[in-house]
Scaffold this motif. Structure first.
Motif, mmCIF file in Angstrom:
data_model
loop_
_atom_site.group_PDB
_atom_site.id
_atom_site.type_symbol
_atom_site.label_atom_id
_atom_site.label_comp_id
_atom_site.label_asym_id
_atom_site.label_seq_id
_atom_site.Cartn_x
_atom_site.Cartn_y
_atom_site.Cartn_z
ATOM 1 N N LEU A 134 -7.129 0.239 2.333
ATOM 2 C CA LEU A 134 -5.674 0.308 2.314
ATOM 3 C C LEU A 134 -5.150 0.706 3.693
ATOM 4 N N TYR A 135 -4.042 0.079 4.109
ATOM 5 C CA TYR A 135 -3.388 0.403 5.385
ATOM 6 C C TYR A 135 -1.882 0.463 5.148
ATOM 7 N N TYR A 136 -1.200 1.166 6.018
ATOM 8 C CA TYR A 136 0.265 1.067 6.061
ATOM 9 C C TYR A 136 0.647 0.934 7.534
ATOM 10 N N LEU A 137 1.061 -0.254 7.908
ATOM 11 C CA LEU A 137 1.297 -0.554 9.334
ATOM 12 C C LEU A 137 2.576 -1.372 9.475
ATOM 13 N N GLY A 138 3.376 -1.030 10.480
ATOM 14 C CA GLY A 138 4.598 -1.818 10.748
ATOM 15 C C GLY A 138 5.496 -1.921 9.525
ATOM 16 N N GLY A 139 5.550 -0.858 8.724
ATOM 17 C CA GLY A 139 6.419 -0.856 7.542
ATOM 18 C C GLY A 139 5.851 -1.604 6.350
ATOM 19 N N GLU A 140 4.619 -2.062 6.450
ATOM 20 C CA GLU A 140 4.015 -2.847 5.359
ATOM 21 C C GLU A 140 2.834 -2.132 4.735
ATOM 22 N N ARG A 141 2.746 -2.152 3.422
ATOM 23 C CA ARG A 141 1.546 -1.653 2.735
ATOM 24 C C ARG A 141 0.566 -2.820 2.646
ATOM 25 N N ILE A 142 -0.596 -2.646 3.238
ATOM 26 C CA ILE A 142 -1.560 -3.754 3.317
ATOM 27 C C ILE A 142 -2.818 -3.400 2.542
ATOM 28 N N VAL A 143 -3.120 -4.188 1.515
ATOM 29 C CA VAL A 143 -4.371 -4.011 0.776
ATOM 30 C C VAL A 143 -5.318 -5.097 1.265
ATOM 31 N N LEU A 144 -6.430 -4.660 1.812
ATOM 32 C CA LEU A 144 -7.329 -5.642 2.429
ATOM 33 C C LEU A 144 -8.035 -6.480 1.371
ATOM 34 N N ASP A 145 -7.994 -7.785 1.582
ATOM 35 C CA ASP A 145 -8.755 -8.690 0.723
ATOM 36 C C ASP A 145 -9.894 -9.222 1.594
ATOM 37 N N PRO A 146 -11.124 -8.794 1.319
ATOM 38 C CA PRO A 146 -12.229 -9.169 2.206
ATOM 39 C C PRO A 146 -12.364 -10.678 2.396
ATOM 40 N N SER A 147 -11.900 -11.464 1.428
ATOM 41 C CA SER A 147 -12.073 -12.920 1.563
ATOM 42 C C SER A 147 -10.944 -13.551 2.393
ATOM 43 N N ALA A 148 -9.854 -12.833 2.614
ATOM 44 C CA ALA A 148 -8.736 -13.400 3.387
ATOM 45 C C ALA A 148 -8.175 -12.322 4.305
ATOM 46 N N PRO A 149 -8.575 -12.318 5.596
ATOM 47 C CA PRO A 149 -8.106 -11.275 6.514
ATOM 48 C C PRO A 149 -6.575 -11.202 6.530
ATOM 49 N N PRO A 150 -6.011 -9.983 6.633
ATOM 50 C CA PRO A 150 -4.548 -9.867 6.586
ATOM 51 C C PRO A 150 -3.895 -10.368 7.860
ATOM 52 N N ASP A 151 -2.605 -10.612 7.754
ATOM 53 C CA ASP A 151 -1.828 -10.966 8.934
ATOM 54 C C ASP A 151 -1.356 -9.636 9.531
ATOM 55 N N TRP A 152 -2.191 -9.049 10.394
ATOM 56 C CA TRP A 152 -1.873 -7.731 10.956
ATOM 57 C C TRP A 152 -0.502 -7.780 11.637
ATOM 58 N N PRO A 153 0.379 -6.804 11.363
ATOM 59 C CA PRO A 153 1.738 -6.849 11.931
ATOM 60 C C PRO A 153 1.777 -6.451 13.413
#
Ligand SMILES: Cc1cc2nc3c(=O)[nH]c(=O)nc-3n(C[C@H](O)[C@H](O)[C@H](O)COP(=O)(O)OP(=O)(O)OC[C@H]3O[C@@H](n4cnc5c(N)ncnc54)[C@H](O)[C@@H]3O)c2cc1C
Length: 500
Positions: A134-153
């Motif tokens: 779990l991350y919270y970056l650039g105002g977004e709560r990001i739950v990592l999906d190992p099969s689809a890398p997130p669009d890091w803000p």
């Protein structure tokens, strides 16, 4: 010019694996400095030694000196051993506990591991539940999906976007570190000292990283906390060079079991609640003056080991005074601050969503961690959740005074919206206002290692200095222990020159 060679593929992979496991961990240690004396004494004159501080450095010095047959008294300001290795138990129910200071140890901690074995302590694995990061970056709560890398803000280059945080670390840091960063003895070599002239951010940018790639690493990696303030040499040796030797671990039942066991095995006395104020010496011996209740108590000895943190030593009265370079080093070395805010939870509610309780954020609460680290917990198991703020963010939190805990909870709500349904009243711990620490650990700024480290560990006649801040493995348990062993061997050698 820095000679840059690629660290071995195996070491690199190992590091990345450990780094993922151990968010929030500081690590280090490979070499055992100096030969250790065999237990049971020597033929030399029995010396009387006063050790200031029952932290890891002081306990190591005492153990080695006693093993060589010398008489040791420890003078300790607190009412417990361990110093910055401190496990909180009382505030929590049942067997819940949380680390207030040092968290992770590593198989590369040679002195620590030797003591753990000698004392018969158990190691506990770092529990990593199978939950989505779990991350919270650039105002977004990001739950990592190992099969689809997130669009890091972050405004990353296309290449950096593909690399992701781990690939960025590999590309802009690990591939450019000189060989031998795990070898403590190499720190004064030219290629190492070149790293002392820059921060990690500058190092990354010099190797091609974009500003936002640096920002991403600063916000998502435990070793990124001082990315734009600490010397790259300190990170290279403590975090990268020595970290990859195996899986990080804790002491089963709480890290304070290590200093407590060391303290129990001491033959001499630990004088608790004695706060040292002055050290004097002449040709015939040394005197350590300490405040105890309303009294001043004086301890006479042949040699002193001073392990109090540098900000505390600044207030000591030395007679004769310390040499100018040593005084400048003690005054000049930078310390980081930390504020840790703890909440007991009746259960690990994040398991319901399948996300980790632990999270890296760019919020003022920085990192969230679930404790005890040695326990994965579960949806029906009580746990502790802490916010761990390091460095400059600490002061902003402390300035909130009475509103601090509520503010932290408001921030945690962004990451864990249900936190208020489960958390008990929280409390915070601030190392910067602890009078016997006055900071969390040394984080030398660029240039400070070259300028100050030799003087920090330099003996002043009968007064020997130890503590994590005197070691190139700064901010680690192992650095503190090795410095204590080094100070003990200095004294053993000095006493062997004055045989009875
Ligand atoms: C928040 C935090 C997280 C950390 N995380 C890690 C980690 O994950 N892994 C790791 O390896 N390390 C970690 N560390 C670093 C590690 O805890 C320290 O490097 C190490 O414990 C320092 O030991 P020391 O003996 O040098 O100093 P201390 O532990 O500070 O010992 C010095 C002793 O001197 C005593 N003292 C101070 N003033 C006086 C006085 N006037 N008179 C008498 N006694 C005095 C103090 O009470 C103390 O007991 C962390 C530290 C902190 C604070």
């Amino acid at each position: 010019m820095v000679e840059r060679r690629i660290v071995s593929e195996r070491a690199r992979r190992r590091f990345l694996k450990q780094a993922t496991i151990a968010a929030g961990l500081v690590a280090g240690g490979l070499l055992l400095p100096g030969a250790l004396s065999a237990r049971g004494g020597t033929n030399n004159r029995q010396g009387r030694i006063v050790v200031i501080g029952a932290g890891m450095a002081g306990l190591a010095a005492a153990r080695e000196l006693e093993a060589a047959g010398h008489r040791v008294d420890i003078v300790e300001a607190r009412d417990r051993p361990g110093g910055r290795v401190h496990t909180l138990r009382d505030p929590f129910s049942g067997d819940l506990h949380a680390e207030a200071g040092a968290v992770g140890l590593s198989p590369s901690y040679t002195v620590a591991n030797r003591y753990i074995d000698e004392l018969g302590l158990e190691r506990a694995d770092w529990a990593t539940p199978d939950l989505r990061p779990l991350y919270y970056l650039g105002g977004e709560r990001i739950v990592l999906d190992p099969s689809a890398p997130p669009d890091w803000p972050y405004e990353l280059t296309e290449d950096e976007r593909k690399l992701g945080p781990q690939g960025i670390v590999e590309r802009y840091i690990l591939e450019h570190l000189p060989e031998g960063i795990g070898d403590e003895a190499r720190w004064q070599d030219d290629d190492m000292l070149a790293l002392d002239q820059m921060t990690m951010a500058e190092f990354m940018r010099a190797n091609g990283a974009s500003p936002d790639a640096v920002a991403l690493i600063g916000a998502t990696q435990w070793f990124g906390a001082f990315i734009d303030s600490g010397s790259m040499l300190a990170s290279a040796m403590s975090s990268f060079g020595l970290f990859g030797a195996g899986a990080p671990f804790l002491i089963a039942g709480g890290n304070d079991r290590l200093p407590r066991a060391l303290a129990e095995q001491m033959q001499g006395t630990i004088h608790y609640q004695h706060q040292v104020t002055a050290i004097e010496q002449d040709d015939s011996g040394a005197k350590v003056h300490a405040r105890h209740n309303e009294d001043t108590v004086t301890f006479e000895c042949d040699h002193v080991v001073c392990t109090a943190p540098a900000p505390v030593v600044r207030g000591f009265d030395f007679s004769p005074p310390l040499p100018r370079a040593q005084r400048a080093a003690i005054e000049g070395i930078d310390y980081a601050d930390t504020v840790r805010t703890y909440f007991e939870l009746e259960r690990g509610f994040w398991f319901d969503e399948g996300v980790s309780g632990t999270a890296m954020t760019d919020l003022p609460i920085e990192e969230l961690a679930t404790q005890p680290y040695s326990r994965a917990g579960g949806p029906d198991t009580p746990a502790v959740l802490e916010s761990h703020v390091r460095g400059r963010g600490s002061q902003a939190l402390i300035d909130r005074e009475d509103g601090l805990v509520d503010y932290v909870l408001d921030q945690i709500e962004k990451v864990h919206p249900d936190i208020r349904d489960h958390a008990s009243e929280g409390f915070h711990l601030h190392w910067g206002s602890d009078p016997h620490a006055l900071g969390a650990y040394s984080v030398p700024a660029p240039g400070q290692i070259s300028r100050h480290l030799p003087a920090l560990g330099q003996a002043h006649a009968r007064v020997h200095f130890a503590g994590e801040h005197t070691s190139i493995l700064s901010a680690t348990i192992e650095g503190a222990l090795r410095s204590g062993v080094r100070a003990a061997s200095e004294i053993i050698e000095a006493l062997s020159r004055t045989k009875a």
